[in-house]
Design an enzyme around this catalytic site. Sequence first.
Site, short mmCIF file in Angstrom:
data_model
loop_
_atom_site.label_atom_id
_atom_site.label_comp_id
_atom_site.label_asym_id
_atom_site.label_seq_id
_atom_site.Cartn_x
_atom_site.Cartn_y
_atom_site.Cartn_z
N LYS A 11 0.83 -1.20 0.00
CA LYS A 11 0.00 0.00 0.00
C LYS A 11 0.87 1.26 0.00
CE LYS A 11 -3.80 -2.30 2.41
NZ LYS A 11 -4.63 -2.26 3.64
N TYR A 51 -12.20 -3.18 -3.79
CA TYR A 51 -12.73 -3.22 -2.42
C TYR A 51 -14.26 -3.23 -2.39
CZ TYR A 51 -8.05 -2.32 -0.54
OH TYR A 51 -6.73 -2.43 -0.18
N PHE A 59 -15.78 2.94 6.69
CA PHE A 59 -14.41 3.36 6.36
C PHE A 59 -14.09 3.28 4.87
CE2 PHE A 59 -14.25 -1.14 7.61
CZ PHE A 59 -13.64 -1.71 6.49
N ARG A 87 -1.66 -14.96 4.40
CA ARG A 87 -2.65 -14.30 5.25
C ARG A 87 -3.55 -15.33 5.91
NH1 ARG A 87 -7.10 -9.71 3.66
NH2 ARG A 87 -8.43 -10.16 5.43
N THR A 102 -4.97 -8.17 10.24
CA THR A 102 -5.36 -6.91 9.61
C THR A 102 -5.04 -5.73 10.52
OG1 THR A 102 -7.11 -8.04 8.38
CG2 THR A 102 -7.30 -5.64 8.60
N ARG A 113 3.13 -6.82 9.29
CA ARG A 113 2.36 -5.82 10.03
C ARG A 113 2.82 -5.70 11.48
NH1 ARG A 113 -3.16 -7.86 7.26
NH2 ARG A 113 -3.09 -6.56 5.38
N ASN A 123 -1.74 -0.28 7.35
CA ASN A 123 -1.21 -1.61 7.67
C ASN A 123 -0.30 -2.20 6.59
OD1 ASN A 123 -3.12 -2.42 5.81
ND2 ASN A 123 -4.30 -3.66 7.24
N HIS A 126 -1.81 -5.39 1.44
CA HIS A 126 -3.07 -6.11 1.23
C HIS A 126 -2.69 -7.52 0.80
CE1 HIS A 126 -6.98 -7.31 -0.32
NE2 HIS A 126 -6.28 -7.83 -1.32
N GLU A 137 -8.84 -10.96 -7.69
CA GLU A 137 -7.94 -9.81 -7.57
C GLU A 137 -6.83 -9.84 -8.61
OE1 GLU A 137 -8.70 -9.21 -2.78
OE2 GLU A 137 -6.82 -10.14 -3.43
#
Length: 162
Positions: A11, A51, A59, A87, A102, A113, A123, A126, A137
């Site tokens: 990110k 997203y 958010f 993840r 997360t 993270r 964070n 992704h 994705e």
Amino acid sequence: MSNEQTFIAIKPDGVQRGLIGPIISRFENRGFKLIAMKTCSPSKEHLEKHYQDLAEKPFFKGLVAYMLSGPIVAMVWEGRDVVKTGRKPETDQFQPAILGATNPLNSAPGTIRGDYAIDVGRNVCHGSDSVESAKKEISLWFSPSELLQWKHSQASWIYENA
């Protein structure tokens, strides 16, 4: 165990903080194979599509605005159980994922993270949360011709039956 692909994005905070190399190293050191990577500045529409499952969350607008704030490094990694290893569910306490939880405050030391982030809104990365999400994705961020097929020269040192 299955050989699969996952989508990982560094990110804007991770890019701005110079964490691209250390993040790539985490996946390489684990034995995963990088098959696609690009630095990009996606459009608002692209990020809203990425997203879309979070569109009703309070958010959402802030997340999209934040993701528009700087460049992103989009990657596809390949390997056995790479989605789960990249993840894991928040409830799996026995072996932390490469990314961590997360919310960085719930991330174990040694995860990306856990080592590099404090706030959930910053964070660093992704990561796809399932094989199905990864496929969706990957197809959103990369064309099939951008996904390289190559044999990892160390595969027999990483996997028993390579």
